[in-house]
Design a protein around this motif. Structure first.
Motif, PDB file in Angstrom:
ATOM      1  N   VAL A 199       0.850  -1.174   0.000  1.00  0.00           N
ATOM      2  CA  VAL A 199       0.000   0.000   0.000  1.00  0.00           C
ATOM      3  C   VAL A 199       0.894   1.235   0.000  1.00  0.00           C
ATOM      4  O   VAL A 199       2.110   1.135   0.134  1.00  0.00           O
ATOM      5  N   ALA A 200       0.263   2.396  -0.153  1.00  0.00           N
ATOM      6  CA  ALA A 200       1.040   3.632  -0.281  1.00  0.00           C
ATOM      7  C   ALA A 200       1.510   4.117   1.089  1.00  0.00           C
ATOM      8  O   ALA A 200       1.051   5.135   1.608  1.00  0.00           O
ATOM      9  N   VAL A 201       2.417   3.371   1.696  1.00  0.00           N
ATOM     10  CA  VAL A 201       3.032   3.758   2.964  1.00  0.00           C
ATOM     11  C   VAL A 201       4.535   3.708   2.767  1.00  0.00           C
ATOM     12  O   VAL A 201       5.088   2.674   2.378  1.00  0.00           O
ATOM     13  N   SER A 202       5.188   4.814   3.029  1.00  0.00           N
ATOM     14  CA  SER A 202       6.635   4.861   2.834  1.00  0.00           C
ATOM     15  C   SER A 202       7.338   4.012   3.871  1.00  0.00           C
ATOM     16  O   SER A 202       6.793   3.722   4.943  1.00  0.00           O
ATOM     17  N   ASP A 203       8.561   3.607   3.556  1.00  0.00           N
ATOM     18  CA  ASP A 203       9.350   2.831   4.514  1.00  0.00           C
ATOM     19  C   ASP A 203       9.554   3.622   5.805  1.00  0.00           C
ATOM     20  O   ASP A 203       9.539   3.055   6.894  1.00  0.00           O
ATOM     21  N   GLN A 204       9.732   4.938   5.688  1.00  0.00           N
ATOM     22  CA  GLN A 204       9.937   5.758   6.877  1.00  0.00           C
ATOM     23  C   GLN A 204       8.691   5.777   7.752  1.00  0.00           C
ATOM     24  O   GLN A 204       8.765   5.643   8.978  1.00  0.00           O
ATOM     25  N   ALA A 205       7.514   5.936   7.118  1.00  0.00           N
ATOM     26  CA  ALA A 205       6.258   5.943   7.880  1.00  0.00           C
ATOM     27  C   ALA A 205       6.038   4.600   8.559  1.00  0.00           C
ATOM     28  O   ALA A 205       5.548   4.526   9.691  1.00  0.00           O
ATOM     29  N   TYR A 206       6.406   3.519   7.859  1.00  0.00           N
ATOM     30  CA  TYR A 206       6.254   2.176   8.417  1.00  0.00           C
ATOM     31  C   TYR A 206       7.141   2.018   9.652  1.00  0.00           C
ATOM     32  O   TYR A 206       6.708   1.512  10.693  1.00  0.00           O
ATOM     33  N   GLU A 207       8.399   2.441   9.551  1.00  0.00           N
ATOM     34  CA  GLU A 207       9.320   2.339  10.687  1.00  0.00           C
ATOM     35  C   GLU A 207       8.882   3.229  11.838  1.00  0.00           C
ATOM     36  O   GLU A 207       9.003   2.849  13.014  1.00  0.00           O
ATOM     37  N   ASP A 208       8.357   4.412  11.520  1.00  0.00           N
ATOM     38  CA  ASP A 208       7.854   5.296  12.574  1.00  0.00           C
ATOM     39  C   ASP A 208       6.695   4.649  13.316  1.00  0.00           C
ATOM     40  O   ASP A 208       6.618   4.722  14.551  1.00  0.00           O
ATOM     41  N   ALA A 209       5.788   4.013  12.571  1.00  0.00           N
ATOM     42  CA  ALA A 209       4.646   3.340  13.203  1.00  0.00           C
ATOM     43  C   ALA A 209       5.119   2.200  14.100  1.00  0.00           C
ATOM     44  O   ALA A 209       4.567   1.973  15.185  1.00  0.00           O
ATOM     45  N   TYR A 210       6.145   1.476  13.646  1.00  0.00           N
ATOM     46  CA  TYR A 210       6.684   0.375  14.451  1.00  0.00           C
ATOM     47  C   TYR A 210       7.268   0.908  15.764  1.00  0.00           C
ATOM     48  O   TYR A 210       7.059   0.322  16.833  1.00  0.00           O
ATOM     49  N   ARG A 211       7.972   2.038  15.692  1.00  0.00           N
ATOM     50  CA  ARG A 211       8.546   2.617  16.903  1.00  0.00           C
ATOM     51  C   ARG A 211       7.456   3.095  17.865  1.00  0.00           C
ATOM     52  O   ARG A 211       7.579   2.942  19.083  1.00  0.00           O
ATOM     53  N   VAL A 212       6.381   3.676  17.315  1.00  0.00           N
ATOM     54  CA  VAL A 212       5.264   4.107  18.159  1.00  0.00           C
ATOM     55  C   VAL A 212       4.633   2.905  18.851  1.00  0.00           C
ATOM     56  O   VAL A 212       4.287   2.967  20.039  1.00  0.00           O
ATOM     57  N   TRP A 213       4.493   1.799  18.117  1.00  0.00           N
ATOM     58  CA  TRP A 213       3.928   0.575  18.697  1.00  0.00           C
ATOM     59  C   TRP A 213       4.780   0.086  19.864  1.00  0.00           C
ATOM     60  O   TRP A 213       4.260  -0.222  20.942  1.00  0.00           O
ATOM     61  N   ARG A 214       6.095   0.028  19.664  1.00  0.00           N
ATOM     62  CA  ARG A 214       6.987  -0.425  20.728  1.00  0.00           C
ATOM     63  C   ARG A 214       6.951   0.534  21.911  1.00  0.00           C
ATOM     64  O   ARG A 214       6.955   0.123  23.073  1.00  0.00           O
ATOM     65  N   SER A 215       6.915   1.831  21.629  1.00  0.00           N
ATOM     66  CA  SER A 215       6.874   2.826  22.703  1.00  0.00           C
ATOM     67  C   SER A 215       5.583   2.706  23.501  1.00  0.00           C
ATOM     68  O   SER A 215       5.593   2.794  24.737  1.00  0.00           O
ATOM     69  N   THR A 226       5.076   1.728  27.596  1.00  0.00           N
ATOM     70  CA  THR A 226       4.272   2.470  28.555  1.00  0.00           C
ATOM     71  C   THR A 226       3.259   1.562  29.245  1.00  0.00           C
ATOM     72  O   THR A 226       3.092   1.593  30.463  1.00  0.00           O
ATOM     73  N   LEU A 227       2.582   0.742  28.451  1.00  0.00           N
ATOM     74  CA  LEU A 227       1.555  -0.142  28.994  1.00  0.00           C
ATOM     75  C   LEU A 227       2.130  -1.195  29.929  1.00  0.00           C
ATOM     76  O   LEU A 227       1.423  -1.707  30.801  1.00  0.00           O
ATOM     77  N   LEU A 228       3.394  -1.538  29.757  1.00  0.00           N
ATOM     78  CA  LEU A 228       4.043  -2.557  30.582  1.00  0.00           C
ATOM     79  C   LEU A 228       5.088  -1.924  31.497  1.00  0.00           C
ATOM     80  O   LEU A 228       6.103  -2.532  31.831  1.00  0.00           O
ATOM     81  N   GLY A 229       4.809  -0.705  31.940  1.00  0.00           N
ATOM     82  CA  GLY A 229       5.798   0.086  32.658  1.00  0.00           C
ATOM     83  C   GLY A 229       6.233  -0.448  34.002  1.00  0.00           C
ATOM     84  O   GLY A 229       7.328  -0.165  34.462  1.00  0.00           O
ATOM     85  N   ASP A 230       5.392  -1.216  34.681  1.00  0.00           N
ATOM     86  CA  ASP A 230       5.766  -1.835  35.952  1.00  0.00           C
ATOM     87  C   ASP A 230       4.917  -3.084  36.136  1.00  0.00           C
ATOM     88  O   ASP A 230       4.089  -3.417  35.287  1.00  0.00           O
ATOM     89  N   ALA A 231       5.124  -3.765  37.253  1.00  0.00           N
ATOM     90  CA  ALA A 231       4.441  -5.042  37.463  1.00  0.00           C
ATOM     91  C   ALA A 231       2.922  -4.883  37.516  1.00  0.00           C
ATOM     92  O   ALA A 231       2.181  -5.722  37.004  1.00  0.00           O
TER      93      ALA A 231
END
Length: 234
Positions: free
Chosen positions: A8-24, A28-33
């Protein structure tokens, strides 16, 4: 047939940015026990809800048991995966949990748009007597594999169209040239296959209801996990 791997029309940069947002976001969601426990509880609560909608009584319909075909559609990607089971009551409950099924590890149920379920034995009475005899001879397991193959060839789901390799990459599967049991036996039940594809198409095109997340029919149901995010909590 559309190419399921067409970019689809998603640049490699946009794809990598989305991946980083997902990991970030996960960090946050797993920030502590305590947040980890909250995450575990929330994910299982959602998966359990989807599993219940896939299997339990809804309206005038019956519970989902025995042999069935199922397919998962994701928002954006469309149909991702088609499978079959002889124990729908167990397999469909586990499908969104992912304890014995790989799908939820790749495509989380929170982004599933719909799940279509066809209880194909309920179509047998409409098939010719000759095909009913074929099904009895081949057995339910092989017939399920045959119908699964027919559906996969007709729809080309991306996650069925490749297999993992030990080298860490993926290999394309040519489903039309398969010599599996399902592929061989699918040629013996053309009318049952047609009936199954027609039922599949009908449920695949059902509009999302406004006040609930499941629509049941005589031969199956379609569940809308995406709608659960919009419905009021009870």
């Amino acid at each position: 047939m559309d190419d399921p791997f067409k970019r689809v029309a998603v640049s490699d940069q946009a794809y990598e940015d989305a991946y980083r947002v997902w990991r970030s976001s996960l960090t946050t969601l797993l920030g502590d026990a305590s947040l980890l426990a909250r995450w575990q509880e929330r994910r299982y609560r959602f998966a359990h809800q989807v599993g219940a909608l896939l299997t339990e009584v809804h309206g005038d319909g019956s519970i989902t048991v025995g042999p069935a075909l199922y397919g998962v559609f994701a928002s954006g990607a469309g149909l991702c995966y088609v499978g079959q089971t002889q124990e729908a009551e167990r397999r469909l409950r586990d499908l969104p949990v992912g304890e014995s099924h790989h799908l939820a590890n790749t495509v989380p149920p929170e982004v599933w748009e719909r799940v279509v379920v066809i209880r194909w034995p309920l179509l047998l009475s409409e098939a010719p007597a000759s095909e009913q005899m074929e099904v009895e001879a081949m057995g339910s397991t092989v017939c399920g594999l045959a119908l699964e193959h027919t559906l996969q060839v007709a729809t080309a789901p991306p996650l069925n169209s490749r297999r993992r390799r030990t080298a860490g990459d993926w290999q394309h599967r040519n489903l039309t040239q398969s010599r599996s049991r399902g592929a061989i036996h699918s040629q013996l039940i053309p009318e049952l296959s047609r009936l199954t594809l027609a039922a599949w198409k009908a449920l695949s095109e059902v509009e999302v209801p406004k006040r609930e997340a499941v629509v049941a029919t005589g031969v199956g149901r379609v569940v809308f996990p995406s709608a659960l995010h919009e419905l009021p909590r009870t």
